[in-house]
Design a protein around this motif. Sequence first.
Motif, PDB file in Angstrom:
ATOM      1  N   ALA A  22     -88.906 -10.205  -1.332  1.00  0.00           N
ATOM      2  CA  ALA A  22     -88.606 -10.335  -2.761  1.00  0.00           C
ATOM      3  C   ALA A  22     -89.839 -10.800  -3.531  1.00  0.00           C
ATOM      4  O   ALA A  22     -89.848 -11.850  -4.185  1.00  0.00           O
ATOM      5  N   THR A  23     -90.893 -10.012  -3.433  1.00  0.00           N
ATOM      6  CA  THR A  23     -92.100 -10.241  -4.223  1.00  0.00           C
ATOM      7  C   THR A  23     -92.098  -9.245  -5.372  1.00  0.00           C
ATOM      8  O   THR A  23     -91.116  -8.553  -5.606  1.00  0.00           O
ATOM      9  N   TYR A  78     -98.451  -8.410  14.096  1.00  0.00           N
ATOM     10  CA  TYR A  78     -97.636  -9.587  13.801  1.00  0.00           C
ATOM     11  C   TYR A  78     -96.619  -9.212  12.738  1.00  0.00           C
ATOM     12  O   TYR A  78     -96.942  -9.097  11.558  1.00  0.00           O
ATOM     13  N   PHE A  79     -95.373  -8.984  13.154  1.00  0.00           N
ATOM     14  CA  PHE A  79     -94.308  -8.678  12.196  1.00  0.00           C
ATOM     15  C   PHE A  79     -93.946  -9.914  11.371  1.00  0.00           C
ATOM     16  O   PHE A  79     -93.995 -11.042  11.867  1.00  0.00           O
ATOM     17  N   LEU A  80     -93.545  -9.680  10.147  1.00  0.00           N
ATOM     18  CA  LEU A  80     -92.898 -10.696   9.321  1.00  0.00           C
ATOM     19  C   LEU A  80     -91.566 -10.113   8.863  1.00  0.00           C
ATOM     20  O   LEU A  80     -91.532  -9.070   8.209  1.00  0.00           O
ATOM     21  N   GLY A  81     -90.478 -10.781   9.191  1.00  0.00           N
ATOM     22  CA  GLY A  81     -89.158 -10.313   8.808  1.00  0.00           C
ATOM     23  C   GLY A  81     -88.367  -9.789   9.988  1.00  0.00           C
ATOM     24  O   GLY A  81     -88.917  -9.527  11.060  1.00  0.00           O
ATOM     25  N   LYS A  82     -87.070  -9.600   9.789  1.00  0.00           N
ATOM     26  CA  LYS A  82     -86.176  -9.217  10.879  1.00  0.00           C
ATOM     27  C   LYS A  82     -86.010  -7.709  11.036  1.00  0.00           C
ATOM     28  O   LYS A  82     -85.423  -7.258  12.022  1.00  0.00           O
ATOM     29  N   VAL A  83     -86.512  -6.928  10.093  1.00  0.00           N
ATOM     30  CA  VAL A  83     -86.316  -5.475  10.141  1.00  0.00           C
ATOM     31  C   VAL A  83     -87.356  -4.785  11.008  1.00  0.00           C
ATOM     32  O   VAL A  83     -87.060  -3.799  11.685  1.00  0.00           O
ATOM     33  N   ARG A 138    -100.881 -13.777  -6.866  1.00  0.00           N
ATOM     34  CA  ARG A 138     -99.438 -13.531  -6.916  1.00  0.00           C
ATOM     35  C   ARG A 138     -98.922 -13.172  -5.527  1.00  0.00           C
ATOM     36  O   ARG A 138     -99.685 -12.933  -4.611  1.00  0.00           O
ATOM     37  N   GLY A 139     -97.595 -13.137  -5.400  1.00  0.00           N
ATOM     38  CA  GLY A 139     -96.978 -12.695  -4.156  1.00  0.00           C
ATOM     39  C   GLY A 139     -97.350 -13.553  -2.963  1.00  0.00           C
ATOM     40  O   GLY A 139     -97.499 -14.781  -3.063  1.00  0.00           O
ATOM     41  N   PHE A 140     -97.496 -12.902  -1.803  1.00  0.00           N
ATOM     42  CA  PHE A 140     -97.874 -13.611  -0.587  1.00  0.00           C
ATOM     43  C   PHE A 140     -99.176 -14.391  -0.785  1.00  0.00           C
ATOM     44  O   PHE A 140     -99.315 -15.516  -0.308  1.00  0.00           O
ATOM     45  N   GLY A 141    -100.130 -13.780  -1.457  1.00  0.00           N
ATOM     46  CA  GLY A 141    -101.433 -14.409  -1.617  1.00  0.00           C
ATOM     47  C   GLY A 141    -101.347 -15.764  -2.289  1.00  0.00           C
ATOM     48  O   GLY A 141    -101.976 -16.733  -1.858  1.00  0.00           O
ATOM     49  N   ILE A 199     -87.274 -13.539   2.257  1.00  0.00           N
ATOM     50  CA  ILE A 199     -87.619 -14.580   1.286  1.00  0.00           C
ATOM     51  C   ILE A 199     -89.106 -14.900   1.461  1.00  0.00           C
ATOM     52  O   ILE A 199     -89.517 -15.361   2.535  1.00  0.00           O
ATOM     53  N   PRO A 200     -89.937 -14.669   0.474  1.00  0.00           N
ATOM     54  CA  PRO A 200     -91.387 -14.844   0.639  1.00  0.00           C
ATOM     55  C   PRO A 200     -91.790 -16.213   1.165  1.00  0.00           C
ATOM     56  O   PRO A 200     -92.679 -16.332   2.012  1.00  0.00           O
TER      57      PRO A 200
END
Length: 273
Positions: free
Chosen positions: A181-182, A239-244, A11-14, A218-219
């Motif tokens: 949004a996971t 390694y960041f993911l996302g803008k925050v 599920r999710g990212f995986g 958005i995943p």
Amino acid sequence: MKTIFITGASRGFGRLWTEALLQRGDRVIATSRNVSNFSDLKELYPETFVPVALDITNRKEVFETVKNAHSHWGSLDVVINNAGYGVFGATEELSEKDSKEVVNVNLFGTLWVTQAVLPFFRSQGNGHLIQLSSVLGLWALPTLGLYSATKFAVEGLTEALAQEVEHFGIHLTLVEPNGYATNFAGDSAVLSQPIPDYEPVRIALAANEGMQASATGIPEATVPALLQLIDSENPPLRYFLGKVGLQKTKQVYAERLSEWEKYNQVAIDAHGK
């Protein structure tokens, strides 16, 4: 074609990343507690997909699974420590059971997989170990302190490990997503028994800029970033993911540096000589 071992892949990212890797032709060994969730992928990719049932908190089982995964195709190029979940609750609210279980999964599960794969990476003289951390491994939010504690621990463990194994040709990367949004806050999360006095804290957290819908990623958008990371010849440690992530981290670290500077003379005097 790379051979990739990924935990928490149902599920999710995986799940997203497993599908993307298979679609582009990589060979994937994917683990989850329940492999029935992989039946569609096994049918679509019978030659390149191997689903494996695994409880990552069982060290012996982890070592056996990683050994079998390596034997299956004779090598492992990338290992993604993705399995983990969140516990939501103020520190006073956390139960002993929930606290021990999340540490067992998020920290010790990551450690067992890491220890199991290192001998194979060392013998190969290469390998890329990707640890799924979080922006909450760099700074904390109220009612997510225990989750942050596990990710802070993974950050420290991985930073040290990167220095230990660099001369073996092994790469380490901490992937640090912001909110996505996971189902992280859905049915995979554990909720504490709330104490009413902490309700104002929960309300304030919901209004936090990083918790609003506009700040939720958005995943599916993480797939190109993950593939770029895997294909990098010299991958980064963080390694960041996302803008925050970067924006908030700059703010938090500036505040920390300011406070340390303010009391630096006290620290120097406390050195004693």
